[in-house]
Design an enzyme around this catalytic site. Sequence first.
Site, mmCIF file in Angstrom:
data_model
loop_
_atom_site.group_PDB
_atom_site.id
_atom_site.type_symbol
_atom_site.label_atom_id
_atom_site.label_comp_id
_atom_site.label_asym_id
_atom_site.label_seq_id
_atom_site.Cartn_x
_atom_site.Cartn_y
_atom_site.Cartn_z
ATOM 1 N N GLN A 146 66.614 35.044 51.368
ATOM 2 C CA GLN A 146 66.145 36.413 51.141
ATOM 3 C C GLN A 146 67.332 37.347 50.996
ATOM 4 O OE1 GLN A 146 65.243 34.325 53.565
ATOM 5 N NE2 GLN A 146 63.071 34.495 54.094
ATOM 6 N N TRP A 181 51.128 38.988 53.419
ATOM 7 C CA TRP A 181 52.102 38.653 54.459
ATOM 8 C C TRP A 181 51.464 38.808 55.837
ATOM 9 C CZ3 TRP A 181 56.925 42.159 55.616
ATOM 10 C CH2 TRP A 181 57.764 41.515 56.535
ATOM 11 N N ASP A 222 62.688 38.919 47.770
ATOM 12 C CA ASP A 222 62.627 40.105 48.643
ATOM 13 C C ASP A 222 63.480 41.269 48.131
ATOM 14 O OD1 ASP A 222 61.068 38.432 50.132
ATOM 15 O OD2 ASP A 222 62.311 38.460 51.922
ATOM 16 N N ASP A 263 58.003 37.115 46.440
ATOM 17 C CA ASP A 263 57.650 38.236 47.333
ATOM 18 C C ASP A 263 58.599 39.407 47.132
ATOM 19 O OD1 ASP A 263 55.804 36.428 48.384
ATOM 20 O OD2 ASP A 263 57.071 35.894 50.079
ATOM 21 N N ARG A 323 50.385 37.699 47.704
ATOM 22 C CA ARG A 323 49.853 36.960 48.851
ATOM 23 C C ARG A 323 50.027 37.850 50.074
ATOM 24 N NH1 ARG A 323 54.185 32.154 50.372
ATOM 25 N NH2 ARG A 323 56.111 33.366 50.154
ATOM 26 N N THR A 377 66.639 38.416 57.086
ATOM 27 C CA THR A 377 66.236 39.204 55.920
ATOM 28 C C THR A 377 66.612 40.668 56.031
ATOM 29 O OG1 THR A 377 64.350 37.731 55.555
ATOM 30 C CG2 THR A 377 64.257 39.909 54.515
#
Length: 326
Positions: free
Chosen positions: A141, A245, A164, A187, A243, A112
């Site tokens: 990602q 991480w 991401d 996310d 959420r 990532t």
Amino acid sequence: MLRRLFIALSAFLAFTLSLSAASPFDNADTIVVARDGTGQFRTVDEAIEVCRAFMDYHKVIFVKKGVYKEKITIPQWLQNIEIVGEDRDATIITYDDHANIKTNDRPQGMGTFRTFTLKIEGNDITLRNITIENNAARLGQAVALHTQGDRLTFVNCRFLGNQDTVYTGNAGCRHYFDHCYIEGTTDFIFGPATAWFEQCDIYCKANSYITAASTPQDQPFGYVFNRCTVRTAPEVTKLYLGRPWRDYGYTLFMHCQLPAAVTPEGWHRWEPQREQTARYAEYENTGEGAVTQNRVFWSRQLNKKEARQVTLESVFCRADNWMPAI
């Protein structure tokens, strides 16, 4: 004797001239970047390269309309730089790395945190009226903006991507996003830094999660979304505000417009134990997705007294008294 003196003087003069010639951009003048060759440079990276380390003056890099396919790092020894696009929607810095690209030295994929289009390591950097994009296919990602510096300001910018999109790295760093557009799938705003999003347009392209904060326990604030508008693609029907991480992830939506696609529970726990530590809250949101009766029991609705304490000053409070200059 005279000959040696002449040689010494000539060498000194040459050295002085070389210093002068080596830093023609060591001043507060604006640098112009244009793909068509009408500026001083054709790439943004070239303009960044000529900036002096630890500048004590403000340097503007003006980027004319165009698509700049570049993978850029603003290193930690650069500061007081402002990158300004001629037109937010028509001045685009783009790249297409994603986490699952395999190379000889990384046969398992690049991961990532190497996928960024723009990485900001320096402090006191501002971006205005510009688009930062990761246009990789949905194969993993793919970060558009990767931040590590402190006191970063983003005004009227677009951040485009899928999973991401925006990584706010480095705990304790402060980022301010004003009237920005941020889009993604999963996310797509994530990391440990403290970030304030003021009147931003958040566009969700898939059934998934908007945020994934990893705020450390000792950091009082993580993500604050104030007067933002959350919108979705037509096919989106199941959306979570966030959420955690990491265990103490902090996210607050206040005075925001939330769409019908936001699930009644609002938040996802990621792992069971994070119900006990996640710091998720809302205050006076509107829209079909703002109904709170069935929110998860471990999220909170702030009262008026608590909400009044969430200000730019309190969120960004440090010894340096920094406030973003808009």
